[in-house]
Scaffold this motif. Structure first.
Motif, PDB file in Angstrom:
ATOM      1  N   GLY A 155       0.812  -1.217   0.000  1.00  0.00           N
ATOM      2  CA  GLY A 155       0.000   0.000   0.000  1.00  0.00           C
ATOM      3  C   GLY A 155       0.842   1.262   0.000  1.00  0.00           C
ATOM      4  O   GLY A 155       0.442   2.289   0.558  1.00  0.00           O
ATOM      5  N   PHE A 156       2.014   1.182  -0.630  1.00  0.00           N
ATOM      6  CA  PHE A 156       2.934   2.323  -0.689  1.00  0.00           C
ATOM      7  C   PHE A 156       2.298   3.442  -1.504  1.00  0.00           C
ATOM      8  O   PHE A 156       1.818   3.230  -2.612  1.00  0.00           O
ATOM      9  CB  PHE A 156       4.239   1.852  -1.342  1.00  0.00           C
ATOM     10  CG  PHE A 156       5.408   2.760  -1.130  1.00  0.00           C
ATOM     11  CD1 PHE A 156       6.034   2.848   0.099  1.00  0.00           C
ATOM     12  CD2 PHE A 156       5.925   3.507  -2.175  1.00  0.00           C
ATOM     13  CE1 PHE A 156       7.137   3.658   0.296  1.00  0.00           C
ATOM     14  CE2 PHE A 156       7.019   4.327  -2.001  1.00  0.00           C
ATOM     15  CZ  PHE A 156       7.631   4.403  -0.761  1.00  0.00           C
ATOM     16  N   ARG A 157       2.279   4.674  -0.968  1.00  0.00           N
ATOM     17  CA  ARG A 157       1.592   5.805  -1.604  1.00  0.00           C
ATOM     18  C   ARG A 157       2.592   6.855  -2.085  1.00  0.00           C
ATOM     19  O   ARG A 157       3.774   6.797  -1.761  1.00  0.00           O
ATOM     20  CB  ARG A 157       0.634   6.457  -0.607  1.00  0.00           C
ATOM     21  CG  ARG A 157      -0.385   5.514   0.014  1.00  0.00           C
ATOM     22  CD  ARG A 157      -0.984   6.142   1.254  1.00  0.00           C
ATOM     23  NE  ARG A 157       0.041   6.461   2.239  1.00  0.00           N
ATOM     24  CZ  ARG A 157      -0.135   7.273   3.269  1.00  0.00           C
ATOM     25  NH1 ARG A 157      -1.291   7.874   3.452  1.00  0.00           N
ATOM     26  NH2 ARG A 157       0.863   7.518   4.116  1.00  0.00           N
ATOM     27  N   SER A 158       2.085   7.798  -2.843  1.00  0.00           N
ATOM     28  CA  SER A 158       2.952   8.867  -3.337  1.00  0.00           C
ATOM     29  C   SER A 158       3.548   9.657  -2.183  1.00  0.00           C
ATOM     30  O   SER A 158       4.681  10.131  -2.245  1.00  0.00           O
ATOM     31  CB  SER A 158       2.165   9.805  -4.271  1.00  0.00           C
ATOM     32  OG  SER A 158       1.055  10.376  -3.596  1.00  0.00           O
ATOM     33  N   GLU A 159       2.785   9.781  -1.069  1.00  0.00           N
ATOM     34  CA  GLU A 159       3.306  10.488   0.100  1.00  0.00           C
ATOM     35  C   GLU A 159       4.496   9.741   0.703  1.00  0.00           C
ATOM     36  O   GLU A 159       5.465  10.349   1.161  1.00  0.00           O
ATOM     37  CB  GLU A 159       2.209  10.658   1.158  1.00  0.00           C
ATOM     38  CG  GLU A 159       1.081  11.589   0.761  1.00  0.00           C
ATOM     39  CD  GLU A 159      -0.003  10.893  -0.036  1.00  0.00           C
ATOM     40  OE1 GLU A 159       0.208   9.726  -0.451  1.00  0.00           O
ATOM     41  OE2 GLU A 159      -1.066  11.509  -0.251  1.00  0.00           O
ATOM     42  N   ASP A 160       4.410   8.403   0.702  1.00  0.00           N
ATOM     43  CA  ASP A 160       5.523   7.596   1.203  1.00  0.00           C
ATOM     44  C   ASP A 160       6.729   7.736   0.280  1.00  0.00           C
ATOM     45  O   ASP A 160       7.871   7.837   0.737  1.00  0.00           O
ATOM     46  CB  ASP A 160       5.114   6.121   1.286  1.00  0.00           C
ATOM     47  CG  ASP A 160       3.903   5.902   2.173  1.00  0.00           C
ATOM     48  OD1 ASP A 160       3.876   6.480   3.274  1.00  0.00           O
ATOM     49  OD2 ASP A 160       2.986   5.180   1.760  1.00  0.00           O
ATOM     50  N   PHE A 161       6.465   7.740  -1.023  1.00  0.00           N
ATOM     51  CA  PHE A 161       7.537   7.897  -2.005  1.00  0.00           C
ATOM     52  C   PHE A 161       8.267   9.212  -1.776  1.00  0.00           C
ATOM     53  O   PHE A 161       9.498   9.293  -1.870  1.00  0.00           O
ATOM     54  CB  PHE A 161       6.929   7.859  -3.418  1.00  0.00           C
ATOM     55  CG  PHE A 161       7.936   7.703  -4.517  1.00  0.00           C
ATOM     56  CD1 PHE A 161       8.434   6.456  -4.853  1.00  0.00           C
ATOM     57  CD2 PHE A 161       8.377   8.798  -5.230  1.00  0.00           C
ATOM     58  CE1 PHE A 161       9.352   6.301  -5.870  1.00  0.00           C
ATOM     59  CE2 PHE A 161       9.289   8.667  -6.249  1.00  0.00           C
ATOM     60  CZ  PHE A 161       9.775   7.408  -6.573  1.00  0.00           C
ATOM     61  N   ALA A 162       7.507  10.245  -1.443  1.00  0.00           N
ATOM     62  CA  ALA A 162       8.103  11.563  -1.227  1.00  0.00           C
ATOM     63  C   ALA A 162       9.095  11.558  -0.074  1.00  0.00           C
ATOM     64  O   ALA A 162      10.103  12.269  -0.107  1.00  0.00           O
ATOM     65  CB  ALA A 162       7.004  12.592  -0.962  1.00  0.00           C
ATOM     66  N   GLN A 163       8.811  10.751   0.948  1.00  0.00           N
ATOM     67  CA  GLN A 163       9.698  10.707   2.101  1.00  0.00           C
ATOM     68  C   GLN A 163      11.070  10.139   1.753  1.00  0.00           C
ATOM     69  O   GLN A 163      12.051  10.398   2.446  1.00  0.00           O
ATOM     70  CB  GLN A 163       9.067   9.868   3.220  1.00  0.00           C
ATOM     71  CG  GLN A 163       7.750  10.416   3.736  1.00  0.00           C
ATOM     72  CD  GLN A 163       7.865  11.843   4.246  1.00  0.00           C
ATOM     73  OE1 GLN A 163       8.823  12.183   4.938  1.00  0.00           O
ATOM     74  NE2 GLN A 163       6.908  12.686   3.895  1.00  0.00           N
TER      75      GLN A 163
END
Length: 337
Positions: free
Chosen positions: A190-198
């Motif tokens: 469930g990796f999200r774009s917000e996680d990618f940003a981190q």
């Protein structure tokens, strides 16, 4: 002495072009064959994803030579998409770097032949340590394939190298399979774009993923504001003072009820001989497009690019109260556009 800058003969150019096309065709066929084979070997692929997803440690990717370069890229892709991973050089592992690997880790060992001496030398130690081994080889009967917990077949019909020597199609297929594993893990977690940003705080990508409207919007004294009963002249003065080509029209509770832009002013001047008696509330644009301050600035850019808003957008809170405004130039200055 020949002129190295001289254009090649037409026959040479045609030959090079055909060779380049052959390389791409061979590598494309290798990936297509891998896709078909993956469907038949679903259990192995499923086991690999589950092992990677279920580890309490990290993913260690290793390979020698060209396989090492592919391993390094696969490790980087996994790390950037939410799966802690790093590359270990098999030869260095025999000289101390083996200490980086624990029983909780999953090792992805890449060797097209499945017989790379540097990997086979440390394989017994990895297994004794209890690490899970996923092998990516082109030979299902190789030593590495037999000894691994999971084997993923990356065999290709032929290399793209005319001499059938340099790893080309095989490394492409291996890299593609590594990407497939990383994307399957990304989706499963469930990796999200917000996680990618981190994981990508630097550069243009980081700015687009981390900067929110509230970070760059104009607020406080920078924000042009008028009441609907204000004269049009007062609204023009406010627009000129704040310098963003618009003013927000709010009620006594700061709830946004409209905006007045320099475009609205031009239209008013075309329709009226005199503006002295006009109130801004009579000529404002009602129900303008707004954005929430917690939205990504990249979303604001998308709105401004799609809508005819004169390069300006107002931000409101959940109750519709005005909290800020930003312009196309604000987004440019922050590198969002």
């Amino acid at each position: 002495m020949p002129n190295v800058l001289q254009a090649p003969a037409a026959t040479d150019t045609a030959h090079l072009l055909e060779l380049a096309k052959d390389v791409l065709d061979i590598e494309a066929r290798a990936v297509d064959a891998l896709k078909a084979r993956l469907g038949k070997e679903f259990l192995a692929a499923h086991a690999a994803v589950r092992a990677l997803e279920g580890t309490n440690g990290r993913v260690v990717v290793m390979g020698m030579g060209k396989s090492g370069h592919i391993a390094s890229k696969i490790a980087a892709t996994l790390a950037s998409t939410g799966t802690p991973a790093f590359f270990v050089h098999p030869a260095e592992a025999s000289h101390g770097d083996l200490g980086m690997i624990t029983k909780d880790d999953v090792v992805i060992a890449i060797s097209y032949s499945g017989e790379s001496g540097e990997i086979l030398a440390i394989l017994p130690l990895l297994k004794r340590r209890g690490a899970t081994i996923i092998a990516m080889t082109g030979r299902a009967r190789s030593t590495l394939a037999r000894e691994a917990d999971v084997h993923l077949d990356v065999a290709v019909e032929k290399e793209a190298c005319p001499l059938e020597l340099a790893p080309t199609a095989s490394t492409t297929a291996t890299l593609a399979l590594g990407d497939a594993l990383a994307m399957a893990l990304l989706d499963s977690k469930g990796f999200r774009s917000e996680d990618f940003a981190q994981h990508h705080p630097g550069g243009a990508l980081g700015r687009k993923l981390l900067v929110h409207v509230s970070d760059i919007m104009r607020k406080g004294d920078q924000l042009p504001i008028n009441k609907p009963d204000d004269s049009l002249a007062a609204a023009i003065l406010e627009m000129s003072a704040k310098g963003i080509g618009m003013t927000a029209i709010v009620d006594p509770g700061m709830k946004l009820i409209g905006i007045f832009t320099d475009g609205d002013l031009r239209r008013v001047l075309e329709k009226h001989d005199s503006i002295k008696t006009l109130r801004v509330g009579d000529v404002m644009t009602k129900n303008p497009r707004t954005i929430a301050p917690e939205k990504l600035a990249a979303e604001a850019a998308q709105v401004l690019e799609k809508q005819s808003l004169g390069g300006r957008l107002v931000a409101v809170d959940p109750e519709g109260r005005l909290v800020g405004a930003l312009t196309f130039h604000d987004l440019l200055a922050e590198g969002i556009i």
